[in-house]
Design a protein around this motif. Structure first.
Motif, mmCIF file in Angstrom:
data_model
loop_
_atom_site.group_PDB
_atom_site.id
_atom_site.type_symbol
_atom_site.label_atom_id
_atom_site.label_comp_id
_atom_site.label_asym_id
_atom_site.label_seq_id
_atom_site.Cartn_x
_atom_site.Cartn_y
_atom_site.Cartn_z
ATOM 1 N N ARG A 154 0.867 -1.194 0.000
ATOM 2 C CA ARG A 154 0.000 0.000 0.000
ATOM 3 C C ARG A 154 0.899 1.238 0.000
ATOM 4 O O ARG A 154 1.164 1.817 1.053
ATOM 5 C CB ARG A 154 -0.925 0.005 1.211
ATOM 6 N N PRO A 155 1.375 1.669 -1.161
ATOM 7 C CA PRO A 155 2.301 2.798 -1.211
ATOM 8 C C PRO A 155 1.666 4.086 -0.731
ATOM 9 O O PRO A 155 0.491 4.351 -0.995
ATOM 10 C CB PRO A 155 2.675 2.875 -2.695
ATOM 11 N N SER A 156 2.447 4.876 -0.010
ATOM 12 C CA SER A 156 1.947 6.152 0.499
ATOM 13 C C SER A 156 1.772 7.180 -0.608
ATOM 14 O O SER A 156 1.041 8.160 -0.442
ATOM 15 C CB SER A 156 2.915 6.700 1.564
ATOM 16 N N ALA A 157 2.431 6.961 -1.741
ATOM 17 C CA ALA A 157 2.274 7.818 -2.921
ATOM 18 C C ALA A 157 2.311 6.919 -4.151
ATOM 19 O O ALA A 157 3.060 5.927 -4.167
ATOM 20 C CB ALA A 157 3.389 8.864 -2.983
ATOM 21 N N ASP A 184 11.041 2.962 -1.228
ATOM 22 C CA ASP A 184 9.811 3.372 -0.538
ATOM 23 C C ASP A 184 10.103 4.290 0.646
ATOM 24 O O ASP A 184 9.337 4.351 1.594
ATOM 25 C CB ASP A 184 9.032 2.139 -0.072
ATOM 26 N N TYR A 185 11.216 4.995 0.610
ATOM 27 C CA TYR A 185 11.714 5.879 1.662
ATOM 28 C C TYR A 185 12.346 5.123 2.829
ATOM 29 O O TYR A 185 12.946 5.734 3.714
ATOM 30 C CB TYR A 185 10.625 6.822 2.207
#
Length: 382
Positions: free
Chosen positions: A24-27, A48-49
Motif C-alpha cells: 500500500r504505497p503512500s504515494a 519506498d523511503y
C-alpha cells in the motif's frame, strides 16, 4: 531511452527489484520501478523511503534515459515473456516492450516525482553469501512481529573484529548466531538494528554470488543506513535500508553461565514427537516436558479433553525436572538447528532453556558459527 537485453536476465532482475515494493504505497510513484540507461548499462531501482533495491545489468543501450513504470505489472509481464531478447523504448508518455511477437505498451508514472535513491555507505567488510543467508535465517526465528514494539522486530548486528553476531528476541525467546567475516578494518566495532524481514529477504536474495559486501553507516542507529551488495544474474544487486531507531534490550546476559540439567536428544525424533503430541494441545497452552530415567516424556491435553503422551530417548545429566513450553516456539528453535543431536540445557525448571546443536564428536557445534536459542517456559495446567 532504448535498450535490448536477454529475457531471463531482465525478468530475474525486475522480479528481484520489485519484491520490496510496498503493498500500500503512500504515494502512487512508490509503486513504480525506475528504469535508467547510461554508462553503467541498465539500472533498475525501487525505493519506498525505507528500503531501496538497485540492480545493474549488462544491456545493449541505444539511447540513454530514465522512465518510471508500474513495478508489479512489469514483473508480471517479464515473467510471462517468451525466451527471446527484450527491447524497450520510451515513446512519449508510454514505454513500448517487444519480445518476439509479444508487444506491450505501458503507461509511465511521473519520474520527476520519484525520490532519490540513497547512496550505499562505505563498505565495512565481506562475508560468504551462503553462510550469511543461513545465519540470518536462524537469527530471525526469534524476531518479533508486533509493530507496536518496533525495536523487537529487528535483528541486532554486532561487529567485533572478524566476528559478526546476530541477536533477535520477541520477549519470549532469544536467538544468537555468530559467524566469521572479512572486515575492512581489523579492529572494527559496530552495531546496527536492522528490520528482520528486510534482512531475511535480502540475505536470501543475494546468494547467487560467492560473497556479500556489507556497508554500515557510522551512526549505527536511528537515521543510519545499512547496505548489502552482491551479484545476480547479469550484474550487481544492491539493497539499502534504514536502521530501526531505539535501544535494543541487553539480552546477552540472559544466557546462563551454568548448566545444572542437560538433555541430549535426536533432533528429528524430538520434532516429530512434539508435532504429534501438540495436536491435542489447546491454543496458547504448553506441552509438558519431563526429563527422567534416560527419557524425555511429552504430555499435552488435560481433563476431559483429548490427551497425548510420548517418550523420546534422552541422554540426561543432572537432576530430573518437569517444565513446559509453547510447542510452536519450541519447534521454531529446533527447526533452525542443523545438527542431528540437540542439547537442552537448564538451570532449573522455572528458568529458560537454552537449545543448541551438538557436533558428531559430542562437543558444542561451532563449525561455521554458534547458534543458541533461549526459550522461556510456560505455566503448566494443573
Amino acid at each position: 531511452m532504448k535498450f535490448r537485453v536477454e529475457r531471463d536476465v531482465l525478468a530475474d532482475a525486475v522480479a528481484w527489484a520489485a519484491r520490496s515494493l510496498p503493498v500500500r504505497p503512500s504515494a502512487p510513484v512508490l509503486a513504480g520501478l525506475l528504469i535508467e540507461t547510461g554508462d553503467e548499462g541498465l539500472v533498475l531501482s525501487t525505493f519506498d523511503y525505507e528500503t531501496s533495491a538497485r540492480a545493474t545489468l549488462q544491456a545493449e543501450v541505444a539511447d540513454e534515459g530514465r522512465v518510471l513504470v508500474s513495478g508489479r505489472l512489469l514483473s508480471d509481464i517479464c515473467r510471462s515473456l517468451p525466451n527471446k531478447p527484450v527491447e524497450m523504448t520510451l515513446d512519449g508518455a508510454r514505454v513500448s516492450l517487444t519480445c518476439g511477437s509479444s508487444r506491450f505498451s505501458l503507461q509511465t508514472l511521473p519520474v520527476e516525482d520519484y525520490p532519490s535513491i540513497p547512496d550505499m555507505p562505505a563498505a565495512t567488510g565481506t562475508v560468504r553469501s551462503a553462510d550469511f543467508a543461513h545465519a540470518v535465517a536462524q537469527a530471525v526465528t526469534a524476531a518479533g512481529r508486533d509493530d507496536m514494539l518496533p525495536v523487537l522486530t529487528g535483528v541486532r548486528i554486532e561487529i567485533e573484529g572478524d566476528t559478526i553476531s546476530l541477536l533477535a528476541t520477541d520477549r519470549f525467546r532469544l536467538s544468537q548466531r555468530e559467524l566469521g567475516w572479512n572486515p575492512g578494518t581489523p579492529d572494527a566495532t559496530l552495531a546496527a538494528l536492522v528490520p528482520a524481514k528486510v534482512l531475511g529477504d535480502t540475505a536470501k536474495s543475494l546468494t547467487s554470488g560467492e560473497v556479500i559486501t556489507i556497508a554500515l553507516s557510522a551512526s549505527g542507529t536511528g537515521e543510519g543506513i545499512i547496505g548489502f551488495e552482491g551479484t545476480g544474474a547479469g550484474g550487481i544487486r544492491r539493497t539499502t535500508t534504514r536502521l530501526l531507531d531505539g535501544e535494543f534490550p541487553k539480552v546477552r546476559s540472559l544466557f546462563p553461565n551454568e548448566k545444572l540439567t542437560t538433555a541430549r536428544i535426536d533432533r528429528a525424533a524430538l520434532i516429530e514427537s512434539i508435532k504429534r503430541v501438540s495436536l491435542v494441545a489447546d491454543r496458547n497452552t504448553a506441552v509438558q516436558l519431563a526429563f527422567s530415567d534416560g527419557a524425555l516424556t511429552l504430555d499435552a491435553g488435560s481433563g476431559d479433553d483429548a490427551q497425548a503422551t510420548e517418550s523420546v530417548p534422552a541422554e540426561i545429566q543432572g537432576e530430573d525436572l518437569v517444565t513446559g513450553f509453547n510447542p510452536t516456539f519450541l519447534l521454531d528453535g529446533l527447526g533452525a538447528i542443523d545438527e542431528a543431536v540437540v542439547e537442552l540445557a537448564f538451570t532449573q525448571a522455572s528458568k529458560p532453556v537454552v537449545i543448541s546443536g551438538i557436533a558428531d564428536d559430542g562437543a558444542d557445534a561451532d563449525e561455521g558459527g554458534l547458534f543458541r536459542y533461549l526459550l522461556m517456559p510456560r505455566r503448566l495446567l494443573s
